[in-house]
Design a protein around this motif. Structure first.
Motif, PDB file in Angstrom:
ATOM      1  N   ASP A 164      51.901  25.177  11.295  1.00 20.54           N
ATOM      2  CA  ASP A 164      53.333  25.262  11.576  1.00 20.54           C
ATOM      3  C   ASP A 164      54.147  25.234  10.277  1.00 20.54           C
ATOM      4  O   ASP A 164      55.159  25.936  10.142  1.00 20.54           O
ATOM      5  CB  ASP A 164      53.775  24.117  12.486  1.00 20.54           C
ATOM      6  CG  ASP A 164      53.413  24.355  13.944  1.00 20.54           C
ATOM      7  OD1 ASP A 164      52.862  25.430  14.249  1.00 20.54           O
ATOM      8  OD2 ASP A 164      53.670  23.461  14.773  1.00 20.54           O
ATOM      9  N   THR A 210      44.940  21.088   9.469  1.00 13.14           N
ATOM     10  CA  THR A 210      45.565  20.552  10.687  1.00 13.14           C
ATOM     11  C   THR A 210      46.467  21.613  11.315  1.00 13.14           C
ATOM     12  O   THR A 210      46.915  22.552  10.652  1.00 13.14           O
ATOM     13  CB  THR A 210      46.404  19.304  10.384  1.00 13.14           C
ATOM     14  OG1 THR A 210      47.496  19.674   9.522  1.00 13.14           O
ATOM     15  CG2 THR A 210      45.558  18.235   9.691  1.00 13.14           C
ATOM     16  N   ASP A 211      46.766  21.430  12.596  1.00 11.00           N
ATOM     17  CA  ASP A 211      47.701  22.338  13.254  1.00 11.00           C
ATOM     18  C   ASP A 211      49.105  22.178  12.692  1.00 11.00           C
ATOM     19  O   ASP A 211      49.900  23.128  12.702  1.00 11.00           O
ATOM     20  CB  ASP A 211      47.700  22.089  14.762  1.00 11.00           C
ATOM     21  CG  ASP A 211      46.405  22.556  15.419  1.00 11.00           C
ATOM     22  OD1 ASP A 211      45.657  23.303  14.767  1.00 11.00           O
ATOM     23  OD2 ASP A 211      46.154  22.178  16.577  1.00 11.00           O
ATOM     24  N   ARG A 221      41.708  18.760  19.726  1.00  6.54           N
ATOM     25  CA  ARG A 221      42.121  18.955  18.336  1.00  6.54           C
ATOM     26  C   ARG A 221      42.841  17.742  17.734  1.00  6.54           C
ATOM     27  O   ARG A 221      43.276  17.788  16.591  1.00  6.54           O
ATOM     28  CB  ARG A 221      43.005  20.198  18.225  1.00  6.54           C
ATOM     29  CG  ARG A 221      42.257  21.482  18.583  1.00  6.54           C
ATOM     30  CD  ARG A 221      43.121  22.709  18.400  1.00  6.54           C
ATOM     31  NE  ARG A 221      43.573  22.895  17.026  1.00  6.54           N
ATOM     32  CZ  ARG A 221      42.825  23.426  16.068  1.00  6.54           C
ATOM     33  NH1 ARG A 221      41.576  23.804  16.325  1.00  6.54           N
ATOM     34  NH2 ARG A 221      43.311  23.582  14.856  1.00  6.54           N
ATOM     35  N   ILE A 242      48.537  16.421  16.076  1.00  5.78           N
ATOM     36  CA  ILE A 242      48.790  17.627  15.288  1.00  5.78           C
ATOM     37  C   ILE A 242      48.693  17.386  13.783  1.00  5.78           C
ATOM     38  O   ILE A 242      48.398  18.298  13.013  1.00  5.78           O
ATOM     39  CB  ILE A 242      50.176  18.210  15.663  1.00  5.78           C
ATOM     40  CG1 ILE A 242      50.294  19.650  15.182  1.00  5.78           C
ATOM     41  CG2 ILE A 242      51.299  17.319  15.169  1.00  5.78           C
ATOM     42  CD1 ILE A 242      51.530  20.353  15.716  1.00  5.78           C
TER      43      ILE A 242
END
Length: 310
Positions: A232, A227-228, A45, A48
């Motif tokens: 968050d 995106t990760d 992935r 982050i």
């Protein structure tokens, strides 16, 4: 306060005019490479914060040859102003993550263009084997070659969170190997990473003062859709910097940095269609103007970065 091409710090624009005798622009190229943090070698992935474009959202079309990419970008840039020299910037993903024969082909093609004055290669410190270093050394004898390393932070806890995928010693080893061959090193840092305060960020600046680097990019943390990091952010795990916070932080970074380090960037402009936060970052020109205005008024700003080496 002295000015260098209108900026109160040792800017990239100032350095390029000193070195090449005129303003030089970058053409952003796509070599069609991947990244060990995406192809399964280290992960799938990516970092982050990294978009699907691999930080190359503004790069040229990878389906074109390198020469065609250069020509297409020159055509766009030269519509508005007369430009004679360009830097070939391989930006998307990890631009030494390929067989050396392929790297030789695309880098040589870029350097052979008569309007290309230098080659800048964005990559990871863990993707610079001996054969790659030898190639870059050879090319550096033809025209200047710069290597841009994505460090982001010196703090291992943050590095683990952002899935950087290599320890700090790997960065140090890469810098030493590049500098032994006379290759200039530009370091990417991100300001505003989750969990880092001003003291942490300035510790990264002070660390870089002790390394043989020639340039730095101070990049504002962008939260990009898909995106990760965006996941968050949407969960409320962290907050992004407000504009005034960021401007003050950049000034403090410039105060701490060694004057021999060229400032290649003091903010950034993620693609507007992907930018989730901070929304004020989309107005890059406004941010830069405010920064320069604030530096003129910042009475305590006696930063070392104001006085470049001659």
């Amino acid at each position: 306060m002295m000015q260098w091409n209108g900026k109160p710090y040792h800017s990239l624009d100032y350095m390029l005019r000193q070195r090449f005798g005129e303003k030089v622009y970058k053409v952003t190229l796509n070599g069609g490479m991947s990244c060990p943090n995406r192809d399964g070698t280290l992960g799938h992935r990516g970092c982050i914060f990294c978009s699907e474009g691999g930080s190359g959202d503004f790069a040229a079309d990878a389906s074109l040859s390198i020469s065609q990419q250069i020509e297409s970008q020159i055509a766009l840039l030269s519509e508005k102003r007369p430009i004679h020299k360009y830097i070939a910037y391989f930006q998307a993903y990890t631009n030494t993550y390929a067989p050396v024969d392929y790297l030789r082909k695309i880098f040589t093609e870029a350097l052979s263009h008569p309007q290309i004055a230098a080659l800048s290669i964005g990559t990871r410190p863990d993707c610079l084997g001996d054969e790659v270093i030898d190639l870059l050394s050879e090319l550096n004898r033809q025209k200047p070659v710069w290597v841009e390393l994505g460090l982001q932070t010196i703090h291992e806890t943050t590095a683990e969170y952002i899935r950087r995928g290599y320890p700090l010693i790997t960065f140090e080893t890469a810098v030493q190997a590049l500098r032994r061959e006379g290759i200039e090193v530009i370091v990417h840092t991100i300001l505003g990473l989750p969990g880092e305060n001003c003291k942490d960020i300035l510790a990264t600046m002070e660390y870089l003062n002790t390394k043989d680097i020639q340039g730095i990019k101070l990049q504002l943390l962008h939260v990009l859709r898909g995106t990760d990091l965006a996941l968050d952010y949407e969960k409320g795990s962290f907050r992004v910097l407000e504009r005034d916070e960021y401007l003050d932080l950049v000034i403090q970074c410039l105060e701490h940095l060694d004057p021999g380090i060229v400032i290649h960037r003091v903010t950034g402009d993620g693609p507007k269609e992907l930018l989730t936060a901070p929304v004020w970052a989309a107005r890059k020109r406004e941010v830069l103007n405010l920064l320069h205005h604030r530096m003129k008024e910042y009475k305590s700003f006696q930063g070392k970065a104001l006085i470049p080496h001659t």
